[in-house]
Design an enzyme around this catalytic site. Structure first.
Site, PDB file in Angstrom:
ATOM      1  N   SER A 131       0.799  -1.229   0.000  1.00 54.62           N
ATOM      2  CA  SER A 131       0.000   0.000   0.000  1.00 54.62           C
ATOM      3  C   SER A 131       0.834   1.282   0.000  1.00 54.62           C
ATOM      4  O   SER A 131       0.255   2.375  -0.066  1.00 54.62           O
ATOM      5  CB  SER A 131      -0.967   0.014   1.184  1.00 54.62           C
ATOM      6  OG  SER A 131      -2.079  -0.812   0.917  1.00 54.62           O
TER       7      SER A 131
ATOM      8  N   LYS B 165      -0.066   3.668  -2.763  1.00 54.43           N
ATOM      9  CA  LYS B 165      -1.083   4.725  -2.689  1.00 54.43           C
ATOM     10  C   LYS B 165      -0.466   6.106  -2.505  1.00 54.43           C
ATOM     11  O   LYS B 165      -1.149   7.119  -2.732  1.00 54.43           O
ATOM     12  CB  LYS B 165      -2.066   4.419  -1.559  1.00 54.43           C
ATOM     13  CG  LYS B 165      -2.888   3.144  -1.782  1.00 54.43           C
ATOM     14  CD  LYS B 165      -3.919   2.966  -0.677  1.00 54.43           C
ATOM     15  CE  LYS B 165      -4.769   1.719  -0.890  1.00 54.43           C
ATOM     16  NZ  LYS B 165      -4.094   0.484  -0.465  1.00 54.43           N
TER      17      LYS B 165
ATOM     18  N   SER C 187      -6.317   3.496   4.087  1.00 60.31           N
ATOM     19  CA  SER C 187      -5.684   2.754   2.990  1.00 60.31           C
ATOM     20  C   SER C 187      -6.729   1.959   2.214  1.00 60.31           C
ATOM     21  O   SER C 187      -6.539   0.788   1.882  1.00 60.31           O
ATOM     22  CB  SER C 187      -4.585   1.815   3.512  1.00 60.31           C
ATOM     23  OG  SER C 187      -3.705   1.431   2.483  1.00 60.31           O
TER      24      SER C 187
ATOM     25  N   LYS D 192       3.008   6.655   5.450  1.00 55.16           N
ATOM     26  CA  LYS D 192       2.150   5.591   4.927  1.00 55.16           C
ATOM     27  C   LYS D 192       2.696   4.222   5.281  1.00 55.16           C
ATOM     28  O   LYS D 192       3.906   4.001   5.260  1.00 55.16           O
ATOM     29  CB  LYS D 192       2.042   5.719   3.401  1.00 55.16           C
ATOM     30  CG  LYS D 192       1.001   4.807   2.755  1.00 55.16           C
ATOM     31  CD  LYS D 192      -0.397   5.296   3.006  1.00 55.16           C
ATOM     32  CE  LYS D 192      -1.463   4.329   2.483  1.00 55.16           C
ATOM     33  NZ  LYS D 192      -1.568   3.094   3.315  1.00 55.16           N
TER      34      LYS D 192
END
Length: 295
Positions: free
Chosen positions: A70, A73, A130, A232
């Site tokens: 992720s 992203k 997320s 993140k």
């Protein structure tokens, strides 16, 4: 008569000189320290960058190919922030959630056919939760299709200096062709903070309200270490537990990337250890990594 007395003096002088040489040698010989790594060698990668100077403070396997999970992203958001900056969308623009987007596996917000999400909520859904469904909806809205958007992501990666990254989707869900490096993720984290300071606060949010309910996030580094202000996390089975972390306190600004950890807790412990080591680095020290399988 003077020679017998002089010889012992010469011996003492030579011995003293040798001792000084030994002490001097010890002062210049690097001291080795151990750093426990919560990951197997084939998954682990890490880098610490001084965000003010761009200098690399620590790295291990930083250019080895890894699955971003992720962390992907971050680039989805980069292109969304760029669209905001260029006036192609506003924070109130409604993004439709297609059947394809809604079918994405968790983590997601769970939309039904015909529903929409505004851009600001979409940003929070991606940074905090997320949400895979929202990432795909953003990709389809900005790119026409997720495949086309992934090509845009890869092109943008090259433009900002990510030399070894290929994106195949907007979410980071498993795809054997979607690869990056710890160094490239540090480049992306640095670029997000430098290019979009007005939007970077979203990465420091740990929850948000959506449709009357509180949605909590995954980044447990927020609030754990003073100075950590984003950015993140990511996980798929093939990647292990990944994170990009931004630190900004007491005049020090760091970007840290850790990839491949065996658990989120161990990953976070490792990030904290790297922060402390690089805020107060010991001079004349080398680091030997002790991988998970060696412990």
């Amino acid at each position: 008569m003077s020679k017998p007395r002089l010889f012992p003096f010469i011996k003492r002088f030579v011995a003293a000189f040798a001792l000084l040489g030994l002490v001097g040698g010890c002062a210049t010989t690097p001291t080795e320290t151990m750093l426990a790594v919560p990951a197997p060698a084939q998954k682990y990668a890490a880098i610490v960058i001084d965000a003010s100077s761009g200098r690399t403070l620590f790295e291990a396997n930083s250019t080895a190919p890894r699955y971003p999970a992720s962390l992907t992203k971050m680039m989805t958001l980069y292109l969304l922030f760029e669209a905001l900056e260029q006036g192609r969308v506003s924070k109130t623009t409604l993004i439709p959630v297609s059947d394809n987007a809604a079918r994405q596996p968790p983590t997601k917000l769970r939309f039904r056919r015909g529903e929409t999400i505004d851009v600001e909520s979409a940003i929070r859904a991606i940074t905090v939760k997320s949400a895979n469904d929202v990432a795909v909806a953003v990709a389809e809205y900005l790119g026409g299709s997720e495949d086309a958007f992934a090509a845009m992501m890869t092109a943008k990666a090259r433009q900002i200096g990510m030399r070894s990254t290929v994106f195949r989707n907007a979410s980071g869900l498993p795809d054997a062709g979607q690869l990056t490096t710890a160094r490239d993720m540090a480049v992306l984290g640095t670029a997000l903070r430098a290019r979009f300071p007005q939007h970077f606060h979203y990465f420091s949010e740990s929850d948000f309200m959506f449709r009357g309910r509180l949605v909590r996030g995954h980044n447990d580094m927020l609030g754990r270490v003073r100075g950590v202000n984003g950015i993140k996390t990511g996980y798929i089975r093939a990647s292990g537990f990944n994170i990009v972390t931004s630190y900004d306190a007491d005049g020090r600004r760091l970007i840290l990337v850790v990839m491949g950890a065996d658990s989120a807790r161990q990953r976070n412990d490792h990030v904290e250890a790297l922060i402390q080591r690089n805020l107060s680095p010991a001079s004349n020290t080398t680091t030997r990594l002790l991988y998970a399988e060696e412990q």
